[in-house]
Design a protein around this motif. Structure first.
Motif, PDB file in Angstrom:
ATOM      1  N   GLN A 120     -18.427 -13.422   9.722  1.00 49.31           N
ATOM      2  CA  GLN A 120     -17.527 -13.605   8.571  1.00 49.31           C
ATOM      3  C   GLN A 120     -17.558 -12.380   7.675  1.00 49.31           C
ATOM      4  O   GLN A 120     -16.524 -11.902   7.223  1.00 49.31           O
TER       5      GLN A 120
ATOM      6  N   VAL B 132     -10.976  -6.492   6.945  1.00 45.04           N
ATOM      7  CA  VAL B 132      -9.746  -6.751   6.182  1.00 45.04           C
ATOM      8  C   VAL B 132      -9.717  -5.882   4.920  1.00 45.04           C
ATOM      9  O   VAL B 132      -8.685  -5.314   4.568  1.00 45.04           O
ATOM     10  N   VAL B 133     -10.880  -5.758   4.248  1.00 44.68           N
ATOM     11  CA  VAL B 133     -10.926  -4.882   3.082  1.00 44.68           C
ATOM     12  C   VAL B 133     -10.562  -3.460   3.504  1.00 44.68           C
ATOM     13  O   VAL B 133      -9.810  -2.762   2.818  1.00 44.68           O
TER      14      VAL B 133
ATOM     15  N   ARG C 287     -15.794  -9.439   9.397  1.00 42.39           N
ATOM     16  CA  ARG C 287     -14.335  -9.637   9.408  1.00 42.39           C
ATOM     17  C   ARG C 287     -13.775  -9.356   8.020  1.00 42.39           C
ATOM     18  O   ARG C 287     -12.711  -8.753   7.879  1.00 42.39           O
ATOM     19  N   GLY C 288     -14.522  -9.792   7.012  1.00 44.28           N
ATOM     20  CA  GLY C 288     -14.124  -9.492   5.635  1.00 44.28           C
ATOM     21  C   GLY C 288     -14.056  -7.990   5.415  1.00 44.28           C
ATOM     22  O   GLY C 288     -13.078  -7.476   4.873  1.00 44.28           O
TER      23      GLY C 288
ATOM     24  N   SER D 182      -3.075  -6.766  -1.548  1.00 40.21           N
ATOM     25  CA  SER D 182      -2.864  -6.451  -0.135  1.00 40.21           C
ATOM     26  C   SER D 182      -3.882  -7.192   0.729  1.00 40.21           C
ATOM     27  O   SER D 182      -3.596  -7.539   1.871  1.00 40.21           O
ATOM     28  N   MET D 183      -5.071  -7.472   0.159  1.00 37.01           N
ATOM     29  CA  MET D 183      -6.039  -8.287   0.894  1.00 37.01           C
ATOM     30  C   MET D 183      -5.489  -9.680   1.134  1.00 37.01           C
ATOM     31  O   MET D 183      -5.588 -10.228   2.240  1.00 37.01           O
TER      32      MET D 183
ATOM     33  N   ASN E 212      -2.992  -9.537   3.831  1.00 36.59           N
ATOM     34  CA  ASN E 212      -3.604  -9.330   5.144  1.00 36.59           C
ATOM     35  C   ASN E 212      -4.332 -10.571   5.651  1.00 36.59           C
ATOM     36  O   ASN E 212      -4.300 -10.870   6.842  1.00 36.59           O
ATOM     37  N   PHE E 213      -5.001 -11.288   4.739  1.00 38.18           N
ATOM     38  CA  PHE E 213      -5.679 -12.527   5.138  1.00 38.18           C
ATOM     39  C   PHE E 213      -4.658 -13.531   5.660  1.00 38.18           C
ATOM     40  O   PHE E 213      -4.872 -14.166   6.689  1.00 38.18           O
TER      41      PHE E 213
ATOM     42  N   VAL F  32      -8.529  -2.395   5.817  1.00 40.18           N
ATOM     43  CA  VAL F  32      -7.094  -2.151   5.978  1.00 40.18           C
ATOM     44  C   VAL F  32      -6.315  -2.454   4.698  1.00 40.18           C
ATOM     45  O   VAL F  32      -5.128  -2.169   4.628  1.00 40.18           O
ATOM     46  N   SER F  33      -6.988  -3.032   3.679  1.00 38.38           N
ATOM     47  CA  SER F  33      -6.270  -3.360   2.441  1.00 38.38           C
ATOM     48  C   SER F  33      -6.528  -2.361   1.330  1.00 38.38           C
ATOM     49  O   SER F  33      -5.847  -2.387   0.312  1.00 38.38           O
ATOM     50  N   LEU F  34      -7.557  -1.505   1.493  1.00 36.64           N
ATOM     51  CA  LEU F  34      -7.913  -0.589   0.412  1.00 36.64           C
ATOM     52  C   LEU F  34      -6.859   0.498   0.228  1.00 36.64           C
ATOM     53  O   LEU F  34      -6.499   1.158   1.194  1.00 36.64           O
TER      54      LEU F  34
ATOM     55  N   LEU G 132      -5.691  -3.765  -4.355  1.00 37.05           N
ATOM     56  CA  LEU G 132      -6.617  -4.216  -3.313  1.00 37.05           C
ATOM     57  C   LEU G 132      -6.519  -5.726  -3.106  1.00 37.05           C
ATOM     58  O   LEU G 132      -6.351  -6.191  -1.970  1.00 37.05           O
TER      59      LEU G 132
ATOM     60  N   LEU H 164       0.825  -1.214   0.000  1.00 40.09           N
ATOM     61  CA  LEU H 164       0.000   0.000   0.000  1.00 40.09           C
ATOM     62  C   LEU H 164       0.859   1.264   0.000  1.00 40.09           C
ATOM     63  O   LEU H 164       0.575   2.214  -0.727  1.00 40.09           O
TER      64      LEU H 164
ATOM     65  N   PHE I 138      -9.241   2.783   6.969  1.00 43.10           N
ATOM     66  CA  PHE I 138      -8.155   1.955   7.484  1.00 43.10           C
ATOM     67  C   PHE I 138      -8.281   1.802   9.006  1.00 43.10           C
ATOM     68  O   PHE I 138      -8.246   0.701   9.542  1.00 43.10           O
TER      69      PHE I 138
ATOM     70  N   ARG J 124     -20.279 -14.529  16.981  1.00 43.69           N
ATOM     71  CA  ARG J 124     -19.046 -15.173  16.587  1.00 43.69           C
ATOM     72  C   ARG J 124     -19.250 -16.384  15.677  1.00 43.69           C
ATOM     73  O   ARG J 124     -20.075 -17.245  15.955  1.00 43.69           O
TER      74      ARG J 124
ATOM     75  N   ARG K  86     -11.250  -4.977  14.257  1.00 45.87           N
ATOM     76  CA  ARG K  86     -10.473  -6.163  14.587  1.00 45.87           C
ATOM     77  C   ARG K  86     -10.136  -6.198  16.077  1.00 45.87           C
ATOM     78  O   ARG K  86     -10.324  -7.207  16.748  1.00 45.87           O
TER      79      ARG K  86
END
Lengths: 274, 337
Positions: free
Chosen positions: B132, B139-140, B135-136, A252-253, A256-257, B142-144, A249, A205, B214, B126, B221
């Motif tokens: 799920q 993660v998206v 959580r997805g 990095s996803m 991260n996973f 922090v990944s964008l 995206l 990123l 982010f 949970r 999390r």
């Protein structure tokens, strides 16, 4: 063991995404349909279609080919940053933790100093001062990235140092270097590997961000961040920015996973509940 | 407590000196003549001006003396003149900072509200479907790549759907409010201008979400994992055993304790926000510190870059201090020494 990995859906998803990009990276020159640098002004701004699956950009270059070719630079830069930053951190933090005392104190203050700068601004300054080139951007990223590893390495070394087997090795007459490389280092790097996995996505990123700001390798190199920046000038032709952005995206996803999965997997408290 | 704060402030003082030394050395490491770089062509021809500039920044003295001159000027709030804007850097920062502060506040509010909410839902449900999904989402988050998210949101909500305003702080048809705090929403409220308030707020929405994404992922999390840990504690079992409804158990007994570590994440997140500023502000043409920093870096405008680095680091350090103090306030087990 295998069942544990298989049941960890996050980890499997991440591994799938990362392997996908790894394959693309390795096969890039073979699978790209066009030359990523070849301009074709007659076909500029072509929307996604049969001839160009991801469309073409403002110079008529095929975006799919550029995304594929760009994976090498964009993912490679993240990988190289992590490798060099962690190597630097291991040496620096290892030395500080092993030496102890005033040397340790002053070395740690220096790493805190680097950390107190906002990452992207420090990287921006260094990259801008050195001039735009891929090498300089990588250098800037390593400079801002190593302190995390140094601090972790130091704390692991201090922990490991007090173990009896280290004492034993010393009393058998092993020298400092031998003790460090044979006893301390192998027992300390586990945490570094986890941090590196978790960090990989962030490195990708940051590199994409710097490249978006024009601080990566100079054009026309196909870099994902720079391609998104190109698309920002022609927002109505959405495909120019959309596809390289999806590349960043998904990559990095994936990282991260895997990082998340690795954390779950290595944390024994969570593991027994899986 | 007081002694702890005093010690931290002394440490901050040394850290700031270290930061100023680093920026000073960085700007000296660049092979360019600061006289050439800082004075306009007209002033360069004027020998008196050049001599005055050299004397003011001590450029005729050895490097370590130059640093003390620089530090002295710094302490008086004199950060030099920006090459690009030809104005004192200090005035530039004063001009651009409120826009950034306003945007960062919206970003952090968004991140905290949705992060805690999503983390709570995720922990309570949970391993169910919604867990799920959330959580997805985290993660998206922090990944964008923030600059790409910014462009995508502009394209979808502004160009295509037309439900969000375009880049900038205000629509072109409204005039900026009288300068009171520099925060447009607050100034609009203080002057009682409802229309202006809504316009300014609308312009904050997209960049605020973009900036907070982010941090929202991080908070989701952390809230989830902490709440899960707290929910397995004995006192929660006691609360359930005495017949409390699940809502009361979670909201009254578990959430408070689960949120303590989240404070640290919020502090860290604020630091991330200040970094993400550069990219978000560039895309949204937001006249803040981030854009100023980017333009400064492009023009090798070192006085401006140093100013931004000092300002942002100082902010970061102060926020860290505040989070550490808050931590002790809400968690009686933490004692300061």
């Amino acid at each position: 063991m295998w069942r544990l990995v298989k049941n960890n859906k996050l980890f499997v998803t991440g591994a799938a995404l990362c392997s996908f990009w790894l394959v693309i990276m390795l096969l890039a020159p073979i699978i790209r349909p066009y030359d990523p640098l070849a301009q074709n002004l007659a076909e500029r701004f072509a929307p996604p279609g049969a001839a160009h699956i991801f469309g073409t950009d403002s110079l008529g270059r095929d975006i799919l080919s550029r995304v594929i070719a760009g994976s090498r630079i964009s993912i490679g830069a993240g990988l190289l940053t992590i490798v060099f930053a962690s190597a630097l951190g291991i040496i620096y933090g290892g030395a500080a933790g092993y030496a102890g005392g005033i040397l340790d104190e002053s070395m740690m203050r220096v790493s805190e100093l680097v950390q107190s700068f906002p990452t992207i601004i420090l990287a921006m300054v260094i990259a801008a001062a050195l001039g735009p080139s891929l090498l300089h951007t990588l250098l800037a990223m390593v400079i801002v990235w190593w302190p995390n590893y140094a601090r972790l390495m130091r704390s692991m070394v201090i922990q490991v140092k007090s173990n009896e087997y280290v004492e034993a090795a010393k009393s058998l007459g092993a020298g400092s270097f031998r003790v460090f490389f044979k006893e301390i280092l192998p027992n300390s790097v586990g945490g570094i590997i986890v941090l590196a996995t978790v960090d990989f996505g962030n490195a990708i990123l940051l590199f994409a961000g710097l490249s978006f700001l024009g601080l990566g390798s100079p054009p026309p190199a196909p870099e994902w961040g720079a391609m998104v920046s190109d698309g920002a000038n022609y927002l109505t032709y959405w495909w120019i920015a959309a596809f390289p952005g999806l590349g960043i995206l998904t990559m990095s996803m994936g990282a991260n996973f895997i990082g998340d999965g690795a954390r779950d997997f290595l944390d024994p408290k969570l593991r027994k509940e899986l | 407590m007081l002694r702890y704060v005093a010690r931290r402030i002394v440490f901050i003082f040394f850290l700031m000196i270290g930061i100023s030394l680093t920026t000073f050395l960085l700007s000296n490491a660049v092979p360019s003549d600061p006289v050439l770089a800082n004075l306009s062509q007209r002033n360069l021809d004027n020998e008196e001006m050049v001599a005055a500039f050299r004397a003011k920044w001590g450029l005729d003295k050895p490097l370590y003396k130059q640093y003390f001159v620089y530090l002295g000027n710094l302490l008086r709030g004199d950060l030099g003149i920006s090459l690009r804007t030809q104005r004192p850097v200090f005035d530039d920062l004063k001009l651009y900072f409120p826009a950034t502060l306003e945007l960062a506040s919206v970003g952090i509010i968004f991140a905290v509200i949705f992060g805690i909410l999503f983390g709570m839902i995720s922990a309570v449900c949970r391993n169910k479907g919604i867990d799920q999904v959330l959580r997805g989402v985290s993660v998206v988050g922090v990944s964008l790549p923030s600059f790409w998210l910014a462009l995508t949101m502009l394209y979808v909500f502004y160009l295509r759907l037309g439900i969000a305003p375009g880049p900038g702080r205000l629509s072109s048809r409204v005039a900026a409010p009288a300068h009171l705090t520099g925060l447009f929403t607050l100034d609009a409220l203080l002057t009682g201008n409802g229309e202006l308030f809504l316009d300014a707020l609308g312009h904050l929405a997209l960049p605020g979400i973009c900036l907070g994404m982010f941090t929202m992922g991080l908070i989701t999390r952390t809230t989830r994992s902490n709440l899960l840990e707290v929910l397995s504690q004995d006192y929660i079992r006691t609360a359930r055993a005495k017949g409390l409804r699940e809502n009361a158990v979670i909201l009254k007994h578990a959430l408070g304790n689960a949120l303590i570590p989240v404070i640290t994440v919020i502090g860290m997140g604020f630091g991330n926000l200040l970094g993400g500023m550069v990219l978000t502000e560039t895309v949204f043409a937001w006249p803040g510190i981030g854009q100023y920093a980017f333009q400064a870096a492009q023009n090798l405008d070192f006085p401006a870059i140093v100013g931004v680095a000092l300002l942002v680091s100082a902010n970061y350090i102060i926020i860290n201090l505040i989070t550490d103090l808050l931590y002790g306030l809400v968690d009686p087990r933490v004692r300061y020494r």
